[in-house]
Design an enzyme around this catalytic site. Sequence first.
Site, PDB file in Angstrom:
ATOM      1  N   ASP A 168     -13.565   2.328   7.378  1.00 22.84           N
ATOM      2  CA  ASP A 168     -12.538   3.136   6.701  1.00 22.84           C
ATOM      3  C   ASP A 168     -13.099   3.730   5.418  1.00 22.84           C
ATOM      4  OD1 ASP A 168      -9.873   4.162   5.973  1.00 22.84           O
ATOM      5  OD2 ASP A 168     -10.079   2.704   4.358  1.00 22.84           O
ATOM      6  N   ARG A 179     -13.121  12.266   5.320  1.00 23.94           N
ATOM      7  CA  ARG A 179     -11.879  13.049   5.517  1.00 23.94           C
ATOM      8  C   ARG A 179     -11.549  13.860   4.280  1.00 23.94           C
ATOM      9  NH1 ARG A 179      -8.005   8.582   6.126  1.00 23.94           N
ATOM     10  NH2 ARG A 179      -6.402  10.165   6.021  1.00 23.94           N
ATOM     11  N   LYS A 194      -7.342  -1.604   6.578  1.00 23.23           N
ATOM     12  CA  LYS A 194      -7.586  -2.286   5.293  1.00 23.23           C
ATOM     13  C   LYS A 194      -6.658  -3.490   5.125  1.00 23.23           C
ATOM     14  CE  LYS A 194      -7.230   1.406   2.553  1.00 23.23           C
ATOM     15  NZ  LYS A 194      -7.701   2.730   2.891  1.00 23.23           N
ATOM     16  N   SER A 249      -6.262   4.125   8.742  1.00 22.98           N
ATOM     17  CA  SER A 249      -6.943   3.852   7.474  1.00 22.98           C
ATOM     18  C   SER A 249      -6.217   2.726   6.728  1.00 22.98           C
ATOM     19  CB  SER A 249      -6.953   5.139   6.634  1.00 22.98           C
ATOM     20  OG  SER A 249      -7.255   4.876   5.300  1.00 22.98           O
ATOM     21  N   HIS A 286       0.851  -1.184   0.000  1.00 21.40           N
ATOM     22  CA  HIS A 286       0.000   0.000   0.000  1.00 21.40           C
ATOM     23  C   HIS A 286       0.889   1.237   0.000  1.00 21.40           C
ATOM     24  CE1 HIS A 286      -4.288   1.029   0.434  1.00 21.40           C
ATOM     25  NE2 HIS A 286      -3.839   2.186   0.880  1.00 21.40           N
TER      26      HIS A 286
HETATM   27  N1  URA Z   1      -4.173   5.770   1.714  1.00 25.66           N
HETATM   28  C1  URA Z   1      -5.149   5.263   2.502  1.00 25.66           C
HETATM   29  O1  URA Z   1      -5.616   4.143   2.293  1.00 25.66           O
HETATM   30  N2  URA Z   1      -5.590   6.008   3.511  1.00 25.66           N
HETATM   31  C2  URA Z   1      -5.112   7.220   3.789  1.00 25.66           C
HETATM   32  O2  URA Z   1      -5.552   7.822   4.724  1.00 25.66           O
HETATM   33  C3  URA Z   1      -4.113   7.767   2.964  1.00 25.66           C
HETATM   34  C4  URA Z   1      -3.645   7.009   1.920  1.00 25.66           C
END
Ligand code: URA
Length: 434
Positions: A161, A168, A187, A183, A82
């Site tokens: 999320d 957000r 995930k 966040s 990620h």
């Molecule tokens: N990527 C994400 O999944 N969440 C964030 O808050 C910022 C980048």
Amino acid sequence: MNILEIIEKKRENQELTKEEIEYFVNGYTEENITDYQAAALVMAIFINGMTKQETTNLSLAMAHSGEILDLSKLNKIIVDKHSTGGVGDKVSLVLLPLVASCGVAVAKMSGRGLGFTGGTVDKLESIPGYKTAIDVNKFVENVDKIGISMISQTLNLAPADKKLYSLRDAISCVESIPLIASSIMSKKIASGAQKIVLDVTVGSGAFMKNRKDAEKLAKEMISIGKLADRQTVCILTNMDEPLGYNIGNLLEVEEAVKALKGDMPEDLEEVVLELGAYMLKLAGIEEDIEKAKKLLVKNIKNGKAYKKFLELVKNQGGDTTYILDLENIPKSKYIEPVYSKSSGYVYKIDAKKVGKIACDLGAGRKKKEDKIDKLVGIELLKKVGSKVQKDEVIAYIHSDNYDNLEIVKKELLQTVKIRQEVAEKQEAIIKIIE
Ligand code: URA
């Protein structure tokens, strides 16, 4: 318990308990807490921050707001990846088919564009027919069958999320260490991978503007990973200038396809190889980072990575016609050159400003209901360190709107700074934190 008391407590900068955080996350997911109450609490968290304990509790509560995928039945070593976000960041499109072609199983849940940054899901959806919203059984089946699946957050995975992410974005509360850490880690925990490589971007086009904050974010995510029994490695990468040359959804797919065929911008290559080598290491395929990089380069040269990308696209319903023949890729109505006003060397290309220009052109959303224009964006011809002649083309603007082209050209010219002295090219990899 009462949401007003929780908001008040955070507003007064007091620490929330695990039960209070769970009450908020579950209440918001089940729609017993309104968007405006959640917005007030998120703003209070943004301003006052969270302790490590609160951030961990928020991550775990969000991960458990939906299903936790059990991928152990696949009997494969799954390594997830990620990024904390960036401009021109097409790393997942290149890296994930590449590592999958080397034997790493990839089960990837990606995000949409956030703020001025792009999102992998929007890029994948710019390929006609590509389905990012697929059933959980199909997702697991794809990973089993071809070793890779890339989807959006549409399954019942970390639904809290999903809601908080768009909230957000809508209330300007993205750049917060506890909110980003929770966040991402919620995930990653929900989507089932035991090992995780995180690209923590730093600079103007990232949410972390300096190394110190990026290191703090990386360390928080690693410690949340430890608690959830997920081995996590963070790679800090430069996002002061856009990554590669193209910014915009289909423009980035085009650049990624070229990269998979071996024509890869230097900075993108450095990031892909570093992240890829750590993914191979965590998967137990190659312990030695330099040898792992050689394996990755080999699978680009022999076409295996590109073939895996085609297989991924086909398997998720995508049309491969113009991936196979990039000459036929659709383009915006206007492709407008931007000419340099002076000679010298490029010493800065402000990634955040470029991201905002791309977003204004229609490559990103200003409101969550906005539709994306998949063709628009910016094609840079120069990077920091490049030599430039006066009147040379330094970029192309891809747009469907003739009326604002002059303004966009002016804005883009202001973001590309040129001086007489030679400028160093920027280092792509800043630091590895394990
Ligand atoms: N990527 C994400 O999944 N969440 C964030 O808050 C910022 C980048």
